[in-house]
Design an enzyme around this catalytic site. Structure first.
Site, mmCIF file in Angstrom:
data_model
loop_
_atom_site.group_PDB
_atom_site.id
_atom_site.type_symbol
_atom_site.label_atom_id
_atom_site.label_comp_id
_atom_site.label_asym_id
_atom_site.label_seq_id
_atom_site.Cartn_x
_atom_site.Cartn_y
_atom_site.Cartn_z
ATOM 1 N N MET A 136 -12.116 4.669 -1.017
ATOM 2 C CA MET A 136 -12.781 4.994 0.259
ATOM 3 C C MET A 136 -13.416 6.359 0.092
ATOM 4 O O MET A 136 -13.038 7.337 0.749
ATOM 5 C CB MET A 136 -11.740 4.967 1.397
ATOM 6 N N HIS A 164 -1.200 -1.335 -4.308
ATOM 7 C CA HIS A 164 -2.470 -0.955 -3.689
ATOM 8 C C HIS A 164 -2.487 0.557 -3.477
ATOM 9 O O HIS A 164 -1.581 1.127 -2.876
ATOM 10 C CB HIS A 164 -2.602 -1.690 -2.353
ATOM 11 N N ASP A 175 -4.682 3.696 -2.026
ATOM 12 C CA ASP A 175 -5.770 4.038 -1.114
ATOM 13 C C ASP A 175 -6.282 5.446 -1.379
ATOM 14 O O ASP A 175 -5.594 6.421 -1.096
ATOM 15 C CB ASP A 175 -5.270 3.931 0.329
ATOM 16 N N SER A 231 0.841 -1.198 0.000
ATOM 17 C CA SER A 231 0.000 0.000 0.000
ATOM 18 C C SER A 231 0.871 1.241 0.000
ATOM 19 O O SER A 231 1.634 1.487 0.940
ATOM 20 C CB SER A 231 -0.903 0.025 1.236
ATOM 21 N N HIS A 291 -8.291 1.150 -4.157
ATOM 22 C CA HIS A 291 -9.241 1.005 -3.047
ATOM 23 C C HIS A 291 -9.932 2.349 -2.842
ATOM 24 O O HIS A 291 -9.328 3.292 -2.331
ATOM 25 C CB HIS A 291 -8.440 0.560 -1.813
ATOM 26 N N MET A 332 -8.880 8.315 -0.465
ATOM 27 C CA MET A 332 -9.710 8.714 0.685
ATOM 28 C C MET A 332 -10.219 10.135 0.495
ATOM 29 O O MET A 332 -9.478 10.999 0.017
ATOM 30 C CB MET A 332 -8.878 8.661 1.966
ATOM 31 N N MET A 379 -11.426 -5.813 5.301
ATOM 32 C CA MET A 379 -10.699 -4.818 6.102
ATOM 33 C C MET A 379 -10.457 -5.406 7.490
ATOM 34 O O MET A 379 -11.409 -5.732 8.198
ATOM 35 C CB MET A 379 -11.496 -3.519 6.227
ATOM 36 N N ASP A 382 -6.666 -6.434 4.212
ATOM 37 C CA ASP A 382 -6.040 -5.102 4.267
ATOM 38 C C ASP A 382 -6.104 -4.546 5.684
ATOM 39 O O ASP A 382 -7.199 -4.348 6.224
ATOM 40 C CB ASP A 382 -6.811 -4.186 3.285
#
Ligand code: DX5
Ligand code: ZN
Length: 218
Positions: free
Chosen positions: A68, A33, A35, A8, A66, A37, A137, A175
């Site tokens: 979010m 990965h 992330d 990540s 991913h 957000m 998660m 994760d």
């Protein structure tokens, strides 16, 4: 079963992103990965499609994006165009998970559903035929460096049974708080793919850290 590792980027040195991506690829990482957000779905803000696009030419690793963010639907195309290979969405991010998964397929990406620690397995039952990845998660999303929640091991085992019964080729990814020891517990429960931020990017040797997550010597 071959174990895949997806470092990540959230735990990387953001002043040297290009070098960090090259380093984990050289060290044997399978996916990268990413992330995303929004400060709304999760209490933190990271980066968007501009960063994904800038990194795309630097590596052949599939981008495991991913999301979010809520809503996610208005941004799926932007992430696909930026170079995402996998788009992973939370069922809570919108009212129509089925429609979101259809949209991801139409964009030519592999689709994943992400289950928060309090989100039950039932959320994937009726969409199992539409997904390539289930991401469990093992921390509450929003931050790297949190402690692994052992309460999620039962969910991993339940998902392994569900996936095997379906006969479909679905990766079971975990994760949050993943290191060699927690990965081993997850492998026993049935996981086959790991996201790891801190345990890879804060390690002295990325290759050893990644190899350790595959169930090798601790
Ligand atoms: C948390 C993110 C994770 C995070 C994992 O919201 O989804 O991908 O980067 O970090 P570690 O491996 O440090 O728990
Ligand atoms: Zn993540």
């Amino acid at each position: 079963m071959s174990i895949l590792v997806a470092p990540s980027l959230l735990a990387a040195d953001f002043t040297r992103l290009a070098e960090e991506v090259a380093a984990v690829e050289q060290a044997g990482a399978d996916w990268l990965h990413l992330d995303v957000m929004d400060g709304h779905f999760v209490p933190n803000i990271s980066f968007g499609p501009v960063v994904v696009k800038a990194l795309r030419p630097l590596t052949k690793m599939p981008f495991d994006v991913h999301l979010m963010i809520a809503p996610a639907d208005p941004y799926l195309a932007a992430f696909a165009e930026a170079g995402a290979d996998h788009l992973l969405v939370h069922p809570e991010a919108g009212p129509h998970l089925h429609r979101t998964l259809q949209a991801i397929a139409t964009l030519g990406c592999r689709a994943g559903v992400v289950l928060n620690p309090a989100t039950p397995v039932e959320h994937v039952h009726t969409v199992l035929d539409m997904i390539d990845i289930v991401l469990v998660m093992s921390v509450n999303p929003g931050f790297g460096g949190q402690k692994f929640l052992y309460s999620q091991l039962g969910k991993i085992a339940a998902l392994r049974a569900l996936i095997d019964a379906s006969g479909r080729d679905i990766r079971l990814e975990v994760d949050g708080g993943i290191d060699a020891a927690t990965a081993r517990r997850c492998i026993t429960a049935g996981a086959d793919t790991f996201v790891a931020g801190t345990s890879v990017f804060h390690a002295a040797n990325y290759r050893d850290a990644i190899a350790g997550l595959r169930g090798g010597p601790e």
